[in-house]
Design a protein around this motif. Structure first.
Motif, short mmCIF file in Angstrom:
data_model
loop_
_atom_site.label_atom_id
_atom_site.label_comp_id
_atom_site.label_asym_id
_atom_site.label_seq_id
_atom_site.Cartn_x
_atom_site.Cartn_y
_atom_site.Cartn_z
N TYR A 142 0.84 -1.20 0.00
CA TYR A 142 0.00 0.00 0.00
C TYR A 142 0.88 1.25 0.00
CZ TYR A 142 -3.04 3.71 1.74
OH TYR A 142 -3.71 4.90 1.90
N ASN A 143 1.86 1.25 0.88
CA ASN A 143 2.75 2.41 0.97
C ASN A 143 3.48 2.67 -0.35
OD1 ASN A 143 2.01 2.88 3.58
ND2 ASN A 143 3.73 1.74 4.48
N GLN A 144 3.83 1.56 -1.00
CA GLN A 144 4.51 1.66 -2.30
C GLN A 144 3.61 2.38 -3.32
OE1 GLN A 144 5.33 -2.21 -3.90
NE2 GLN A 144 7.40 -1.63 -4.57
N VAL A 145 2.34 2.01 -3.29
CA VAL A 145 1.39 2.63 -4.22
C VAL A 145 1.26 4.13 -3.91
CG1 VAL A 145 -1.04 2.73 -4.93
CG2 VAL A 145 0.09 0.51 -4.64
N ILE A 146 1.11 4.46 -2.62
CA ILE A 146 0.95 5.87 -2.25
C ILE A 146 2.20 6.67 -2.67
CG2 ILE A 146 0.67 7.48 -0.31
CD1 ILE A 146 -1.84 5.83 -1.05
N LYS A 147 3.36 6.01 -2.48
CA LYS A 147 4.59 6.69 -2.85
C LYS A 147 4.63 6.95 -4.36
CE LYS A 147 9.55 6.31 -2.38
NZ LYS A 147 10.53 5.28 -2.68
N ALA A 148 4.16 5.97 -5.11
CA ALA A 148 4.15 6.12 -6.57
C ALA A 148 3.18 7.22 -6.99
CB ALA A 148 3.78 4.79 -7.22
N ILE A 149 2.03 7.27 -6.33
CA ILE A 149 1.04 8.30 -6.69
C ILE A 149 1.52 9.67 -6.22
CG2 ILE A 149 -1.36 9.07 -6.36
CD1 ILE A 149 -2.14 6.12 -6.04
N GLY A 150 2.18 9.72 -5.08
CA GLY A 150 2.74 10.98 -4.59
C GLY A 150 2.06 11.50 -3.35
N LYS A 151 0.73 11.56 -3.35
CA LYS A 151 0.02 12.03 -2.16
C LYS A 151 -1.39 11.46 -2.15
CE LYS A 151 -1.15 16.25 -4.62
NZ LYS A 151 -1.32 17.69 -4.59
#
Lengths: 320, 192, 385, 174
Positions: free
Chosen positions: A6-15
């Motif tokens: 999940y954190n990886q996805v949020i990091k990829a999206i940015g915010k």
């Protein structure tokens, strides 16, 4: 989908707070649901989803592939899904028409996958950049033969994200392609959205066979009506075909009973699916009913929308 | 010459040809059906076969009637022709009580009750006389024609001419003749 | 490409008044030749291949063209192209191929290309039971391509009717400038029975209305005249939204509305002229069977049996499936107590019947590649009437 | 309070991007925003428009009904959308691209001003500066932050200069 992913996805999206298009939200929803494979062919007004996926999938260990056309795109999605990866494709009317044969194939081999149709004005190439809702009946009847389909329809960018996650959950739970029947209006509309926190939304993971490799029967449900999938390469023997098949997966095209059992199981494996959104949950009614039985102010009635196309089963000898 | 089923005796007659792909099962039904139509009867012919064109199960249904035909596939047939053990076992249950069963005796072991059974060596005769087992289907067609007496030999010959390449027509005529004579003999015996 | 009518007539005269024991697939091919079809493009698929077989043998004899394409997408494209070059063209396929043709069906609708698509339905979904008959593409014929459109679809129930409806399909396609689908099923397609071919002069053929000057080719009237490639007029043919001249105009809501409503209206407004059905024993009926295609035959047998036992059952056989005979079915629903719909699918057209009637609708579905028997339909009726 | 903004012109003027930036800035200000667009198949030259709705409450209908603000960057856009502006609504035009006789218009040489900065394409940033300053629907700070975030890195300074130019023009005009 664990917290790290999940954190990886949020990091990829940015915010987590964004001003985003519906098209982008389908991509974000897919990533949050664990989608790690995308195959597609660009078409207005669905291209932005592919753009986001091509950008973000590599950052979360996924794969984006632009195929030669929509037939191949759907083929790749089915293959990837059966190799164990949650997969999706996005298109619009002309591409959706081209995908119809493989949608039937996905129903027959029970490949979980998500197809987003960002509807534009048809028939044919019609008005490429203008929105419409003209493929609604095609979603139900576009492929040949008897089959059932699940289709959801969002009306805001936030809901685009939420329902994409739900599409993946339905597809994995019922082992069926699930359609997100959205339109160019929602797809190209930008709104403020908030990406749900880890644990705030449900992710249904694919259930692996409980039986050991020797005893596994690919199309024999261990319980209920939905067989578990042994992903390609996991050491189990499996056999997939769009032909009528026995529980073993092997074709048996001459046996009427085998066909009838298979196709009726496929048609009946998902229950009536009703989706209610948070906004409806907080109001006096939480499930959708026919308008005649709805109480509440006219405004509330107006705001009540059908979010899922409910499989309808008529009175018949088979569906006793 | 007194056929078992005389023309006056029937209104609707259902015949099922069965065997495996490559035996000319469907062709036999087509030739017989076309002859019936030529002789002024109504006929509907349907077939069922698997994806494999050779070796798989093959079935051809023929309904012949003086009336308009509504049924597409008869649940119960008057005449069953089986040229394989598999086909016989699959379809013998669909044969009416008192119906006629014709089997290729070298290919089928059959001793059913309450039906009239005819055993002939169709494929074997065809192989010995013409060097081709496949012509066994015409031996059967000839036999059936004599036995039932509802289509003329001339119409069958025309039908054969229409459906087969010129170079094999003569052999098929002869096979038809062999079957026809066998059928006549058998009919006579039965009358006696 | 100019049709050589003399050669065609001369060749077909040999069939006049003669009877044959023929398959539905073959019959639909001969009907098409009688209708003036001179171009066939297709890809073989069970149980439709026999249509292509006959066409490949016969078309060269009537100065026509046969081409086997690489797939079904290309097949329908070739058909559309040939039509614009002046041919009367058709293709034949079954479920999987029909799915692949969906995009081009929409293109044919949008470009108003008269053509005939034969779908000999087999048991699906997907490749299903390749050699077995079904009626599972009924709703797909109506809704298979994206966007709003109307379609004409005919369902023959005998080998003779395959022939007759092939001619009708070409005539309708030319008259309304639209693709027409012959929705056969594997049962009718592969069934052999007697067919009598008429003298070629006795067959009424509708030719397309061609432009004589500089009329609009995509508007102006409900069904505008066509031009053909190579006649010296500049024409623009596009699947995108276009003005009445044919020139693309993809941003105007008005242009799209005008075009698509006209495309729908030209069929919807002519329902009464297009729709054909057959009624039997309905005058005093309390119960009705609505059926089509091969299934209509055991259905008729069951109705006759019920009548012989003094049960007041009648039958409506749909020959035109789309546009759906709404008013006929509505009227029927108002005067019978129950309607039975036997079909070789899980109950597709029975839903459509339900939409227009207040009485109870009982679906009698059967799948698995075997046609209903008279007994089966009769027992379903008997329990209810 | 619901504010309806319509920006219309032709492809290549950055009409859609301007709407996107406006909406994004509104969100940053803690408001609700919906942005939609309409354009033809050609990415340059065809008609293009972008609509932004900004509100303190949830926005149901996502399109402009009657505009509070119309920005017209082409004659065609002006002619087409002028009738759909509220009685007290603001109509902003690029004075070199739209010829009109009306006097209550806010007529600004966006493209010319951008040209003095060396790049006509930043006309949309000049327009945003003028729009933000004149309507005060959103804060200049949020707008600047969004510009920094969304435009290509090497053009950030140029766009911010253009934005300031727009604000400056409005101040002088008053």
């Amino acid at each position: 989908m664990d917290r790290e992913q999940y954190n990886q996805v949020i990091k990829a999206i940015g915010k987590r707070d964004l001003f985003a298009q519906g098209d982008e939200a389908y991509a974000y929803g897919a990533l949050l649901a664990g989608c790690r494979f995308f195959a597609g062919y660009p078409i207005t007004p669905a291209t932005e989803t592919a753009e986001v996926m091509s950008l973000l999938l590599p950052r979360v260990g996924g794969t984006h592939i632009q195929m030669e056309d929509e037939i191949a795109s759907m083929g790749a999605v089915i293959g990837a899904s059966l190799a164990g990866v949650k997969s999706m494709t996005v298109t619009s009317g002309p591409g959706f028409s081209l995908m119809q044969e493989n949608i039937g194939y996905a129903c027959m081999v029970e490949a979980p996958c998500v197809v987003v149709d960002v509807q534009r004005s048809g028939p044919s190439t019609g008005q490429p950049t203008e929105p419409s809702q003209g493929d609604i009946m095609q979603a139900r009847w576009g492929s040949h033969g008897d089959y059932e389909i699940i289709a959801l329809s969002p009306n805001s960018v936030q809901e685009s994200l939420n329902l994409t996650i739900e599409c993946f959950n339905h597809s994995e739970r019922y082992r069926n392609p699930v359609l997100l029947m959205t339109d160019g209006e929602v797809g190209h509309m930008r709104e403020g959205i908030t990406i749900p926190d880890y644990g705030e939304y449900e992710v249904h993971e694919r259930e692996k066979p409980r039986k050991p490799a020797g005893e596994y029967v690919p199309f024999l449900p261990e319980e209920g009506k939905v067989p578990r999938i042994a992903d390609f390469g996991c050491g189990y023997h499996t056999y997939l075909t769009g032909l009528t098949h026995k529980p073993s997966g092997l074709p048996a095209t001459d046996d009427a009973a085998v066909h009838t059992r298979l196709v009726t199981r496929l048609a009946r494996k998902s229950p009536k699916i009703l989706t209610s959104s948070p906004e409806l949950k907080n109001s006096t009614w939480t499930t959708l009913r026919p308008p005649s039985s709805v109480t509440g102010s006219p405004l509330e009635q107006l705001r009540m929308r059908l979010r899922s196309c409910v499989p309808k089963v008529g009175k018949s000898a088979i569906f006793d | 010459m007194e056929p078992v089923l005389r023309e006056k005796d029937f209104e609707t007659l259902s015949i099922r040809f069965s065997g495996f792909g490559g035996q000319g099962i469907v062709l036999a039904g087509v030739i017989y059906g076309e002859a019936a139509v030529a002789d002024g009867l109504n006929a509907v012919q349907t077939q069922a076969y698997g994806s494999a064109s050779r070796g798989g199960a093959s079935k051809c249904d023929l309904i012949i009637s003086r009336e308009k035909i509504y049924e597409l596939e008869s649940p119960q047939v008057d005449v069953l022709i089986s040229m394989s053990q598999d086909a016989y076992e699959t379809y013998v249950g669909h044969l009416k009580k008192g119906g006629v069963l014709i089997v290729d005796q070298d290919l089928v072991q059959a001793n059913p009750e309450e039906v009239e059974i005819h055993k002939i060596s169709a494929s074997d005769i065809a192989f010995k006389k013409f060097g081709q087992k496949i012509i066994g289907n015409m031996v059967i067609v000839g036999y059936l024609a004599a036995l039932l007496g509802i289509v003329s030999k001339e119409s069958l010959q025309k039908s054969i001419q229409r459906h087969l390449p010129q170079k094999v027509v003569e052999d098929n005529f002869r096979a038809l003749e062999v079957g026809y004579n066998l059928g006549l003999e058998r009919s006579k015996n039965r009358e006696n | 490409m100019k049709r050589n009518d003399r050669i065609r007539r001369e060749y077909l005269s040999r069939f006049a008044n003669r009877s044959y024991f023929m398959q539905g697939d073959e019959s639909v091919a001969y009907g098409s030749l009688y209708a003036g079809c001179d171009f066939f493009a297709g890809y073989p698929i069970t149980p439709a291949s026999e249509v292509a077989e006959v066409m490949s043998a016969e078309l060269p004899r009537v100065d026509g063209y046969y081409i086997q394409m690489e797939d079904e997408l290309a097949s329908l494209s070739a058909v559309i192209g040939a039509v614009w070059a002046g041919a009367k063209a058709m293709t034949a396929t079954s479920g999987p191929g029909f799915s692949l043709m969906q995009e081009n069906i929409g293109y044919a609708v949008m470009t108003e290309t008269p053509c005939v698509i034969v779908n000999v339905q087999r048991s699906g979904p997907s490749t299903g039971q390749a050699t077995k008959p079904a009626q599972g593409d009924i709703m797909q014929a109506r809704w298979g391509t994206h966007g709003d459109h109307e379609i004409i679809a005919l369902a023959p129930n005998s080998v003779q009717e395959c022939f007759d409806l092939a001619i009708e399909a070409f005539n309708l396609s030319e008259e309304y400038r639209t693709p027409v689908i012959i929705l056969m099923d594997g049962e009718v397609g592969h069934m052999r029975e007697k067919i009598t071919m008429p003298p070629v002069d006795k067959v009424k053929i509708r030719e397309r209305k061609l432009t004589t000057g500089d009329e609009l080719l995509f508007g102006g009237e409900l069904i505008p005249p066509m031009a053909e490639f190579g006649i010296g007029r500049f024409i623009h043919v596009t699947g995108s939204t276009h003005k009445e001249s044919g020139i693309r105009d993809v941003e105007s809501q008005q242009a799209h509305h005008t075009l698509v409503t006209r495309l729908c209206k030209k069929i919807a407004d002519n329902r009464d002229r297009i729709i054909r059905f057959e009624e039997s024993c309905l005058e005093d009926a309390d119960f009705a069977v609505v059926s089509y295609g091969a299934t209509a035959r055991p259905a008729a047998g069951a109705v006759l049996r019920a009548r012989s036992e003094d049960k007041k059952v009648g039958m409506l056989r749909l020959i035109t499936i789309w546009p759906f005979p709404e008013s006929k079915v509505r009227e029927l629903g108002a005067r019978v107590r129950k309607i039975f719909v036997p079909e070789m699918n899980l109950g597709q057209l029975s839903r459509e019947v339900e939409r227009f009637v207040g009485c109870e609708v009982v679906s009698i579905p059967k799948i698995g590649g075997i046609a209903h028997t008279i007994d089966e339909i009769y027992s379903a009726l008997k329990g209810e009437v | 309070m619901r504010t309806e903004i319509r920006i219309a012109g032709f492809g290549g003027q950055g009409v859609v991007l301007a709407g996107l930036l406006l909406g994004e800035a509104a969100i940053r200000d803690g408001k609700q925003a919906v942005q939609t667009q309409s354009y033809g198949p050609e990415s340059r030259g065809g008609a293009a428009r972008s609509e932004v709705l900004i509100s303190d409450e949830k926005i149901d209908y996502p399109k402009v009904i009657e505009a509070d603000v119309l920005v017209a960057l082409s004659q065609e856009a002006f002619d087409k959308f002028r009738p759909f502006v509220k009685e007290n609504g603001a109509v902003i035009i690029d004075r070199d691209l739209v010829k009109v006789k009306e006097d209550r218009l806010r007529s600004v040489p966006f493209t010319k001003m951008a040209d003095t900065l060396g790049k006509k394409v930043v006309a949309n940033s000049v327009m945003l500066g003028y729009l933000v300053a004149s309507t005060r629907v959103i804060s200049a700070e949020s707008m600047q932050a969004v510009i920094r975030e969304k435009v290509p890195k090497h053009t950030i300074d140029l766009n911010l200069q253009a934005f300031d130019k727009g604000i400056e023009f409005w101040r002088q005009e008053r």
